[in-house]
Scaffold this motif. Structure first.
Motif, PDB file in Angstrom:
ATOM      1  N   GLY A  96      -0.719  35.709  26.365  1.00  0.00           N
ATOM      2  CA  GLY A  96      -1.883  34.910  25.991  1.00  0.00           C
ATOM      3  C   GLY A  96      -2.460  35.252  24.643  1.00  0.00           C
ATOM      4  N   GLY A  97      -1.651  35.714  23.697  1.00  0.00           N
ATOM      5  CA  GLY A  97      -2.145  36.066  22.368  1.00  0.00           C
ATOM      6  C   GLY A  97      -2.722  34.863  21.635  1.00  0.00           C
ATOM      7  N   ASP A  98      -3.732  35.126  20.779  1.00  0.00           N
ATOM      8  CA  ASP A  98      -4.437  34.049  20.077  1.00  0.00           C
ATOM      9  C   ASP A  98      -4.850  34.579  18.705  1.00  0.00           C
ATOM     10  N   ARG A  99      -4.303  33.979  17.603  1.00  0.00           N
ATOM     11  CA  ARG A  99      -4.584  34.467  16.261  1.00  0.00           C
ATOM     12  C   ARG A  99      -4.765  33.295  15.302  1.00  0.00           C
ATOM     13  N   ASP A 100      -5.505  33.561  14.193  1.00  0.00           N
ATOM     14  CA  ASP A 100      -5.630  32.587  13.109  1.00  0.00           C
ATOM     15  C   ASP A 100      -4.509  32.798  12.096  1.00  0.00           C
ATOM     16  N   ILE A 101      -4.066  31.685  11.481  1.00  0.00           N
ATOM     17  CA  ILE A 101      -3.018  31.756  10.472  1.00  0.00           C
ATOM     18  C   ILE A 101      -3.237  30.641   9.459  1.00  0.00           C
ATOM     19  N   ASP A 102      -3.051  30.946   8.185  1.00  0.00           N
ATOM     20  CA  ASP A 102      -3.217  29.946   7.133  1.00  0.00           C
ATOM     21  C   ASP A 102      -2.085  28.923   7.196  1.00  0.00           C
ATOM     22  N   ALA A 103      -2.433  27.659   6.973  1.00  0.00           N
ATOM     23  CA  ALA A 103      -1.448  26.574   7.002  1.00  0.00           C
ATOM     24  C   ALA A 103      -1.819  25.550   5.940  1.00  0.00           C
ATOM     25  N   PRO A 104      -0.838  24.822   5.384  1.00  0.00           N
ATOM     26  CA  PRO A 104      -1.122  23.802   4.362  1.00  0.00           C
ATOM     27  C   PRO A 104      -2.118  22.758   4.873  1.00  0.00           C
ATOM     28  N   PRO A 105      -3.004  22.252   3.990  1.00  0.00           N
ATOM     29  CA  PRO A 105      -4.054  21.324   4.422  1.00  0.00           C
ATOM     30  C   PRO A 105      -3.591  19.863   4.421  1.00  0.00           C
ATOM     31  N   ASP A 106      -4.465  19.013   4.973  1.00  0.00           N
ATOM     32  CA  ASP A 106      -4.388  17.552   4.841  1.00  0.00           C
ATOM     33  C   ASP A 106      -3.051  16.962   5.317  1.00  0.00           C
ATOM     34  N   GLY A 107      -2.536  17.463   6.407  1.00  0.00           N
ATOM     35  CA  GLY A 107      -1.346  16.870   6.991  1.00  0.00           C
ATOM     36  C   GLY A 107      -0.061  17.073   6.221  1.00  0.00           C
ATOM     37  N   ARG A 108      -0.014  18.022   5.315  1.00  0.00           N
ATOM     38  CA  ARG A 108       1.222  18.295   4.583  1.00  0.00           C
ATOM     39  C   ARG A 108       2.231  18.971   5.507  1.00  0.00           C
ATOM     40  N   PRO A 109       3.495  18.579   5.440  1.00  0.00           N
ATOM     41  CA  PRO A 109       4.497  19.176   6.342  1.00  0.00           C
ATOM     42  C   PRO A 109       4.782  20.631   5.972  1.00  0.00           C
ATOM     43  N   PHE A 110       5.083  21.413   6.980  1.00  0.00           N
ATOM     44  CA  PHE A 110       5.474  22.812   6.786  1.00  0.00           C
ATOM     45  C   PHE A 110       6.341  23.235   7.964  1.00  0.00           C
ATOM     46  N   ASP A 111       7.003  24.381   7.813  1.00  0.00           N
ATOM     47  CA  ASP A 111       7.852  24.924   8.874  1.00  0.00           C
ATOM     48  C   ASP A 111       7.149  26.091   9.547  1.00  0.00           C
ATOM     49  N   VAL A 112       7.249  26.123  10.865  1.00  0.00           N
ATOM     50  CA  VAL A 112       6.760  27.259  11.642  1.00  0.00           C
ATOM     51  C   VAL A 112       7.976  28.039  12.128  1.00  0.00           C
ATOM     52  N   GLN A 113       8.097  29.282  11.689  1.00  0.00           N
ATOM     53  CA  GLN A 113       9.221  30.127  12.098  1.00  0.00           C
ATOM     54  C   GLN A 113       8.720  31.156  13.101  1.00  0.00           C
ATOM     55  N   VAL A 114       9.323  31.132  14.267  1.00  0.00           N
ATOM     56  CA  VAL A 114       8.927  32.029  15.355  1.00  0.00           C
ATOM     57  C   VAL A 114      10.084  32.973  15.644  1.00  0.00           C
ATOM     58  N   HIS A 115       9.828  34.263  15.500  1.00  0.00           N
ATOM     59  CA  HIS A 115      10.831  35.278  15.850  1.00  0.00           C
ATOM     60  C   HIS A 115      10.416  35.911  17.169  1.00  0.00           C
ATOM     61  N   ALA A 116      11.172  35.598  18.207  1.00  0.00           N
ATOM     62  CA  ALA A 116      10.925  36.144  19.539  1.00  0.00           C
ATOM     63  C   ALA A 116      12.049  37.121  19.858  1.00  0.00           C
ATOM     64  N   GLY A 117      11.827  38.387  19.545  1.00  0.00           N
ATOM     65  CA  GLY A 117      12.862  39.392  19.781  1.00  0.00           C
ATOM     66  C   GLY A 117      13.127  39.596  21.255  1.00  0.00           C
ATOM     67  N   LEU A 118      14.353  39.988  21.570  1.00  0.00           N
ATOM     68  CA  LEU A 118      14.755  40.254  22.950  1.00  0.00           C
ATOM     69  C   LEU A 118      14.818  41.753  23.198  1.00  0.00           C
ATOM     70  N   GLU A 119      14.661  42.144  24.430  1.00  0.00           N
ATOM     71  CA  GLU A 119      14.689  43.551  24.799  1.00  0.00           C
ATOM     72  C   GLU A 119      16.020  44.176  24.390  1.00  0.00           C
TER      73      GLU A 119
END
Length: 321
Positions: A96-119
């Motif tokens: 249930g983690g919850d954090r703020d992160i900067d993102a481009p404004p006004d509907g500009r496209p961007f990529d979200v890269q998620v690294h979910a490491g495995l045990e």
């Protein structure tokens, strides 16, 4: 050996080089990217060798198309395999983690890269995750799956059992958000062998990404036009197959590259591009045959008209005799 077979041999050599690279563990990172850059260049270079013995006009028509295909493909692949500097990144707790992160404004496209490491345990492992990205009342749900597959083959004489591993711990999502200011990222769910912390990064889109499909399409059409025009004159420059290989290879690799283990992506896309090159050869051959079939008909009609003309003149002389 007939130079017309050089493009085929070049494509076979490129695929063989990719398969050979899979046998060495170190080629799965930097060397895999080098192979990705060399594959379209090798295919185009083989076609360039095949036109050396052609007339100058066909060399002048074919070489610029081949060079353009190589440049666009290498540029696209280079942008794809080069790591992009993130705009912002945060670590979010799995529970249930919850954090703020900067993102481009006004509907500009961007990529979200998620690294979910495995045990880090021996053997295969899998996991899934669901994230939410919020800003200005808009919500984007991001769902991904990660995997580590370990396969052990039979024992080889004088060596231990052969082991291969496929790793996929990073997912990328293209999205956009309205409004301004930081976005809120929250882990909704994370199951399986996913580690307690997920790393989330915001990346800018690759530079010139929107122009890539257009550039590759234009180069492919030019390759087809030159190939068919040469076949109409009974000259084989084989421009379309290597151009199709380079275009499909660059386009698909930009879509499907696995940043954690790039070599399987390179091999899979290479095989797909090889099939595209074979289809391009068939298309060019059929189009060239259709174009050539129209020329004898036109020549025959002209010769028939020439044969009838003397007879007509002879008929005009007969009454005077």
């Amino acid at each position: 050996m007939d130079r017309r077979w050089h493009p085929v041999l070049g494509a076979i050599a490129a695929v063989a080089a990719l398969i050979l690279g899979a046998q060495f563990e170190y080629t799965r990172t930097l060397e895999a990217r080098v192979l990705a850059l060399l594959a379209p260049v090798a295919a185009v270079a083989a076609a360039g060798v095949a036109v050396v013995d052609c007339e100058r006009r066909w060399i002048a028509a074919t070489v610029p198309v081949l060079v353009a295909a190589a440049v666009v493909a290498v540029w696209t692949i280079g942008v794809t395999v080069t790591p992009r500097h993130p705009i912002a990144s945060v670590d979010v707790a799995r529970a249930g983690g919850d954090r703020d992160i900067d993102a481009p404004p006004d509907g500009r496209p961007f990529d979200v890269q998620v690294h979910a490491g495995l045990e880090r345990r021996s053997g295969s492992a899998r996991g899934t995750f669901t994230l939410e990205l919020r800003r200005a009342g808009a919500v984007r749900a991001l769902r991904g799956a990660v995997e580590r597959a370990v396969r052990r083959g039979r024992r080889v004489r004088r060596f231990g059992p052969m082991t291969s591993m496929f790793l996929h711990e990073t997912e990328r999502f293209r999205t956009s958000l309205p409004g301004n200011g930081p976005a809120r990222v929250r882990v909704v769910a994370a199951d399986g062998a996913v580690l307690p912390t997920l790393h989330v990064a915001i990346l800018p889109p690759p530079w010139g990404e929107s122009a890539v499909p257009l550039a590759l399409g234009v180069v492919a059409v030019l390759g087809l036009v030159v190939d068919v025009a040469a076949r109409r004159s009974r000259v084989h420059v084989h421009a379309f197959p290597p151009v199709a290989f380079a275009a499909v290879f660059a386009f698909e690799l930009a879509r499907d590259l696995n940043v954690d283990d790039p070599l399987p992506s390179v091999l899979g896309v290479g095989l797909l591009a090889g099939l595209a090159a074979a289809a391009a050869w068939a298309i060019a051959a059929v189009a060239g045959a259709l174009v050539r079939s129209e020329r004898p008909a036109a020549v025959g009609s002209a010769s028939d008209a020439g044969a009838l003309a003397p007879a007509a003149r002879t008929d005009r002389r007969d009454p005077s005799g």
